[in-house]
Design a protein around this motif. Structure first.
Motif, PDB file in Angstrom:
ATOM      1  N   PRO A  39      18.588 -30.081   5.695  1.00  0.00           N
ATOM      2  CA  PRO A  39      17.882 -29.493   6.746  1.00  0.00           C
ATOM      3  C   PRO A  39      16.592 -28.916   6.408  1.00  0.00           C
ATOM      4  O   PRO A  39      15.636 -28.828   7.292  1.00  0.00           O
ATOM      5  CB  PRO A  39      18.760 -28.706   7.727  1.00  0.00           C
ATOM      6  CG  PRO A  39      20.329 -28.676   7.185  1.00  0.00           C
ATOM      7  CD  PRO A  39      19.989 -29.295   5.717  1.00  0.00           C
ATOM      8  N   ALA A  79      20.952 -25.596   3.875  1.00  0.00           N
ATOM      9  CA  ALA A  79      20.962 -24.966   5.436  1.00  0.00           C
ATOM     10  C   ALA A  79      19.713 -24.017   5.297  1.00  0.00           C
ATOM     11  O   ALA A  79      19.337 -23.293   4.466  1.00  0.00           O
ATOM     12  CB  ALA A  79      22.235 -24.229   5.630  1.00  0.00           C
ATOM     13  N   ALA A  84      26.487 -36.252  11.934  1.00  0.00           N
ATOM     14  CA  ALA A  84      25.617 -35.286  12.019  1.00  0.00           C
ATOM     15  C   ALA A  84      25.114 -34.412  11.212  1.00  0.00           C
ATOM     16  O   ALA A  84      24.114 -33.456  11.203  1.00  0.00           O
ATOM     17  CB  ALA A  84      26.441 -34.126  12.926  1.00  0.00           C
ATOM     18  N   ILE A 139      26.476 -33.358   8.394  1.00  0.00           N
ATOM     19  CA  ILE A 139      27.309 -32.410   7.769  1.00  0.00           C
ATOM     20  C   ILE A 139      28.063 -32.865   6.676  1.00  0.00           C
ATOM     21  O   ILE A 139      28.882 -33.915   6.727  1.00  0.00           O
ATOM     22  CB  ILE A 139      28.194 -31.687   8.793  1.00  0.00           C
ATOM     23  CG1 ILE A 139      27.103 -31.013   9.796  1.00  0.00           C
ATOM     24  CG2 ILE A 139      28.933 -30.666   8.015  1.00  0.00           C
ATOM     25  CD1 ILE A 139      28.084 -30.560  11.245  1.00  0.00           C
ATOM     26  N   GLU A 159      26.275 -21.061  10.235  1.00  0.00           N
ATOM     27  CA  GLU A 159      25.362 -22.034  10.548  1.00  0.00           C
ATOM     28  C   GLU A 159      26.230 -23.354  10.684  1.00  0.00           C
ATOM     29  O   GLU A 159      26.141 -23.929  11.742  1.00  0.00           O
ATOM     30  CB  GLU A 159      23.926 -22.107   9.653  1.00  0.00           C
ATOM     31  CG  GLU A 159      22.908 -23.005  10.191  1.00  0.00           C
ATOM     32  CD  GLU A 159      21.780 -23.015   9.161  1.00  0.00           C
ATOM     33  OE1 GLU A 159      21.268 -21.833   8.672  1.00  0.00           O
ATOM     34  OE2 GLU A 159      21.402 -23.924   8.966  1.00  0.00           O
ATOM     35  N   GLU A 160      26.795 -23.390   9.683  1.00  0.00           N
ATOM     36  CA  GLU A 160      27.453 -24.649   9.616  1.00  0.00           C
ATOM     37  C   GLU A 160      28.696 -24.816  10.484  1.00  0.00           C
ATOM     38  O   GLU A 160      28.987 -25.801  11.196  1.00  0.00           O
ATOM     39  CB  GLU A 160      27.822 -25.370   8.297  1.00  0.00           C
ATOM     40  CG  GLU A 160      28.053 -26.673   8.148  1.00  0.00           C
ATOM     41  CD  GLU A 160      28.243 -27.263   6.464  1.00  0.00           C
ATOM     42  OE1 GLU A 160      27.051 -27.199   6.001  1.00  0.00           O
ATOM     43  OE2 GLU A 160      29.232 -27.320   5.904  1.00  0.00           O
ATOM     44  N   ARG A 205      27.872 -25.664  13.900  1.00  0.00           N
ATOM     45  CA  ARG A 205      27.463 -27.039  14.101  1.00  0.00           C
ATOM     46  C   ARG A 205      28.793 -27.896  14.114  1.00  0.00           C
ATOM     47  O   ARG A 205      28.907 -28.633  15.040  1.00  0.00           O
ATOM     48  CB  ARG A 205      26.817 -27.582  13.191  1.00  0.00           C
ATOM     49  CG  ARG A 205      25.196 -27.038  13.215  1.00  0.00           C
ATOM     50  CD  ARG A 205      24.404 -27.416  12.019  1.00  0.00           C
ATOM     51  NE  ARG A 205      24.257 -28.646  11.556  1.00  0.00           N
ATOM     52  CZ  ARG A 205      23.978 -29.381  10.872  1.00  0.00           C
ATOM     53  NH1 ARG A 205      24.035 -28.693   9.321  1.00  0.00           N
ATOM     54  NH2 ARG A 205      23.497 -30.649  10.672  1.00  0.00           N
ATOM     55  N   ALA A 238      30.702 -27.378  17.591  1.00  0.00           N
ATOM     56  CA  ALA A 238      29.770 -28.100  18.690  1.00  0.00           C
ATOM     57  C   ALA A 238      30.287 -29.709  18.516  1.00  0.00           C
ATOM     58  O   ALA A 238      30.574 -30.605  19.522  1.00  0.00           O
ATOM     59  CB  ALA A 238      28.634 -27.853  18.389  1.00  0.00           C
ATOM     60  N   VAL A 239      30.051 -30.122  17.147  1.00  0.00           N
ATOM     61  CA  VAL A 239      30.547 -31.689  17.230  1.00  0.00           C
ATOM     62  C   VAL A 239      32.022 -31.871  17.570  1.00  0.00           C
ATOM     63  O   VAL A 239      32.159 -32.990  18.235  1.00  0.00           O
ATOM     64  CB  VAL A 239      30.089 -32.163  15.514  1.00  0.00           C
ATOM     65  CG1 VAL A 239      30.723 -33.413  15.519  1.00  0.00           C
ATOM     66  CG2 VAL A 239      28.643 -31.924  15.265  1.00  0.00           C
TER      67      VAL A 239
END
Ligand SMILES: Cc1cc2nc3c(=O)[nH]c(=O)nc-3n(C[C@H](O)[C@H](O)[C@H](O)COP(=O)(O)OP(=O)(O)OC[C@H]3O[C@@H](n4cnc5c(N)ncnc54)[C@H](O)[C@@H]3O)c2cc1C
Lengths: 314, 494
Positions: free
Chosen positions: A132, A177, B252, B254, B299-300, B303, B306-307
């Motif tokens: 990202p 990240a 996504a 990840i 952060e991860e 995510r 949410a997924v």
């Protein structure tokens, strides 16, 4: 000469499986464009060395780019192959899944075999999401300090995805990240590169269009342990892979370059030169040479595939 | 099948013991039945055979002489690490020397600056990470058996672990090997640099199930330990939804440090065993780990949550601290022994499938449970599509063992049919040798045999494993057409 470019096209691509299967003649650039559309990439960042690069050529050459030290080499991402061996038999090894230990790992073994064992028809590769965030930093440092710094950073969980040192300047790329890149940039310091400039710089290193690579002197590739002390040869040097890859533009005699690489615990390849009659690759030990000959016979008993391409003996 | 099961020949045994005793100390040789009995099987206990002799060398010079002696006498050699293998790769033969590498237990060199460890093959997987821990480094591949299995065994099987989606398998984390061919010739593959001249023999040797080289030294890569890690535990009321959630995480962008799935029967067995805090009402649970810097993990994790929510998770719990994270993993890591508690025996399969086929394959397994009257909990390295169905059976009932083997064969062939493979990490060994005929054609198998001959022309190193003879495939093919019923199921099938 067998032109494989007619055998082209992506056969299967399922982004959520992280696997792509393409015919050998598929242009590398086309495959990479497709992956970008889905936010993914070939994590070994292969060099193209010109617009004509194909997927098959990329796997057969076994060359990896700046990201190699952090993410892995071509062979690390090869999951399966369909090939024609020297007897014209069509064979399949590996598959399209991430983990597969059925049979010897011939698919990985063929990566980097320069077409001397089999003709690749189709390859399946593991792909990864694009990071990202990305940021490149530039620091002024002499060779010893740069080697020391790259190895020190390597011991810490930093998202370093590429390094390049030449002429007193170290460039470091961070990928990951947002938060990780930000934290690591603060720790490493140096001057940030503009996004465009950074992209152009890493592309020039990967494609060897950087000014370092110009000039008539032979180009040597020395693959050594990252912690190897500075190597002293006459000429110019560019260091990549956290210290594990040392490019030299040098007119030094082959024997001297090979000895320097061996002393550092690695090996040297004559990568580009007008005169390659002394052989490009480092010689093998007698035991390994015997195994190489035997394996060459397994795949290509008549010796018709790229004879002498790797070593004059086979 | 073509080969007859060899028998232990007492005269031959005396001859071999005498030849090896000439240079090995007494403690390094076992041949009396009470001493060799503990070696009769590996982790695949359904197959057993007594070795003719067990040799326990302590030096590379001894390994070399054992191999030279056995080569000269035409005695097969079966290498063995800790014997945790699940495909019978270290299954002895009554006509062979079992070469135990258990005494090669030293870490020869650990260079924290170069981030490598040079270890002997009998070093346990976890012992490497323990030795590296004080420098903040670790060895990434972490098979669930890591407290017991050896790095030599890991190399032979190309073992994986719950973190291999992000950090790779053994083949991605080994830089160099030293060892001997069956003829006793020393060989060194790879180096401390990132590549070596010539063909990638390292890739061939890793995962070769002890058929190509006897490994006496392994150089592994060490990685800096991530500063932080947290795991999300998610419940789903439907197994297929859980499978789709896995695809959604990957889609996504990840790449989780670990992504594991367990169905309800496996979850319940694990929960009863280690009290990991699992949701035993869920049809399936997912464990999804993020690692990195604390900021990166936050952060991860956000995510991932949410997924998973979007994919229909009915419950989400995020580990609050390291103790809780380890507790969440403890159930997964103990899944096999946990299942072992609810049945006299269990048979662990190891197919890999494209993840999108998960629903189809699990439905198929459900039907087979009915067809064969056997239960089959599932644990799944969901991130990389590696499925471990565990068939519960009673080995004392030969009829049940027979049904179990048929059940397993059908599952493995299904894996091939949907585009996957019969083994993701446990190896072929003796167990899946017939399914190799389903996965590969005659020409690929011939190529494998030819590769074997390039390393071992006499075919004495771990013979009869990993690659079936074409005669055997022809016979299996015939039998398979008749419905997969093997004659003499009680006999070990070498
Ligand atoms: C409870 C449990 C959980 C497991 N979980 C996992 C998992 O998560 N992931 C996974 O991949 N596997 C797993 N396994 C399987 C097993 O632990 C691995 O295959 C492991 O690598 C075997 O190591 P070992 O030392 O026990 O080898 P062994 O079982 O002794 O031998 C395995 C093979 O390696 C060969 N071999 C051993 N040492 C050498 C040597 N020095 N040179 C040449 N060949 C050699 C043998 O001939 C044999 O073919 C699990 C097993 C159990 C029992």
């Amino acid at each position: 000469m067998l032109d494989t470019r007619g055998h082209a096209g992506v056969v299967a691509y399922e982004p959520s499986e992280l696997v792509v299967t393409a015919r050998c003649g598929t242009p590398l650039a086309e495959l990479e464009r497709l992956l970008v559309e889905h936010g993914q990439m070939l994590a070994f960042e292969p060099p193209h060395f010109g617009p004509g690069a194909t997927v098959g050529g990329c796997v057969a050459a076994g060359l990896s780019g700046p990201r190699r030290a952090s993410t892995g080499a071509v062979r690390d991402f090869v999951l399966g192959v369909r090939v024609l061996d020297g007897r014209g038999r069509e064979l399949s090894f590996g598959g399209r899944v991430m983990k597969n230990v059925a049979g010897y790992d011939v698919a990985r073994f063929l990566a980097g075999s320069m077409g001397t064992l089999a003709l690749l028809l189709e390859v399946s590769l593991k792909v990864l999401p694009r990071p990202p965030a990305e940021r490149s930093l530039r620091l002024e440092m002499d060779e010893t300090s740069a080697l020391e710094a790259m190895n020190r950073w390597g011991c810490e969980p930093l998202p370093i995805s590429a390094t390049a040192w030449a002429a007193g300047v170290l460039t470091v790329r961070l990928s990951g990240a947002q938060a990780a890149v930000r934290a690591a940039a603060a720790k490493i310091g140096g001057e940030p590169l503009a996004e465009d400039e950074a992209r152009r710089f890493w592309e020039a290193v990967r494609e060897q269009t950087d000014p370092f690579f110009s000039g008539d002197a032979p180009l040597w590739r020395l693959s050594v342990p990252s912690v190897a002390s500075p190597i002293a040869l006459a000429g110019r040097q560019l260091i990549e892979w956290g210290g594990a890859l040392r490019w030299w533009k040098t007119a030094a005699p082959a024997a001297e370059v090979r000895a320097a690489a061996a002393k550092a615990g690695g090996h040297a390849t004559l990568f580009r030169a007008a005169e390659k009659s002394g052989g490009a690759f480092a010689p093998l030990s007698p035991e390994l040479e015997k195994l190489h000959r035997a394996l060459k016979k397994v795949f290509d008993p008549a010796g018709i595939l790229g004879p002498g391409r790797m070593y004059p003996e086979f | 099948m073509g080969e007859a099961v060899p028998r232990l020949d007492a005269a031959r045994q005396r001859e071999v013991v005498r030849a090896l005793r000439a240079f090995l100390p007494e403690r390094a040789l076992l041949w009396r039945e009470e001493d060799t009995r503990p070696y009769e099987c590996d982790g695949l206990t359904a197959y057993r055979a007594l070795p003719m002799v067990v040799a326990l060398p302590e030096t590379e010079a001894q390994v070399e002489r054992i191999l030279r002696t056995c080569s000269a006498m035409q005695v097969p050699v079966v290498p063995r690490g800790a014997g945790t293998g699940l495909s019978g790769g270290a299954l002895p033969r009554p006509d062979a020397v079992l070469l135990s590498m258990a005494k090669f237990m030293r870490i020869r060199r650990l260079d924290p600056k170069a981030r490598i460890a040079v270890v002997e093959p009998g070093v346990r997987n976890l012992a490497i990470s323990e030795a590296a821990a004080s420098w903040g480094l670790y060895y990434a591949p972490d098979p669930s058996s890591q407290i017991a299995c050896t790095i030599g065994g890991n190399v032979a099987e190309n073992s994986g672990g719950v973190h291999c989606l992000k950090y790779g398998l053994t083949v991605h984390n080994v830089l160099a090997l030293r060892g001997f061919t069956m003829a006793g010739e020393p060989i060194a593959l790879g180096s401390e640099a990132l590549d070596s001249p010539g063909y990638d023999l390292l890739a061939l040797a890793i995962g070769s199930e002890g058929l190509l080289v006897v490994v006496t030294e392994v150089t592994v890569k060490l990685l800096p330990k991530p500063q932080a890690a947290r795991v999300v535990m998610a419940s789903f009321d439907d197994v297929e939804k859980a499978g789709e959630a896995v695809a959604a995480v990957i889609a996504a962008g990840i790449v989780p440090a670990g992504l594991e799935m367990m169905d309800r029967p496996a979850t319940r067995a694990a929960e009863d065993f280690v009290h990991a805090g699992y949701d035993t009402e869920a049809a399936a649970i997912l464990l999804c780990e993020a690692d990195g810097t604390p900021e990166e993990v936050e952060e991860e994790i956000a995510r991932i949550e949410a997924v998973l929510k979007g994919a229909g998770a009915t419950r989400l719990t995020v580990s609050r601290d390291e103790a809780e994270r380890l507790r969440f993993w403890s159930g997964r890591k103990a899944a096999f022994p946990a299942v072992g508690r609810i049945s006299p025996d269990y048979y662990c399969m190891d197919g890999t499938i494209p993840r999108k086929k998960l629903g189809e394959v699990l439905r198929f397994i459900g039907e087979l449970e009915k067809k064969y009257g056997l239960r089959c909990p599932n644990v799944f390295h969901a991130g990389d599509g590696n499925l471990h169905p565990l068939i519960l059976y009673d080995a004392n009932d030969p009829e049940e063992l027979r049904r179990t083997e048929q059940f397993a064969a059908e599952v493995l062939e299904k894996c091939v049919e949907v585009g996957g493979t019969i083994t993701g990490e446990h190896g072929v060994g003796v167990e899946k040798i017939d399914q190799m005929c389903v996965q590969f054609g005659a020409e690929e198998l011939e190529t494998f045999h030819a590769i074997k001959r390039a390393f071992d022309p006499q075919g004495l190193l771990n013979p009869g494993k990993a690659v079936p003879t074409l005669a055997r495939c022809a016979e299996y093919g015939r039998m398979h057409v008749r419905g997969g019923a093997l004659p003499h199921p009680e006999l070990p099938r070498f």
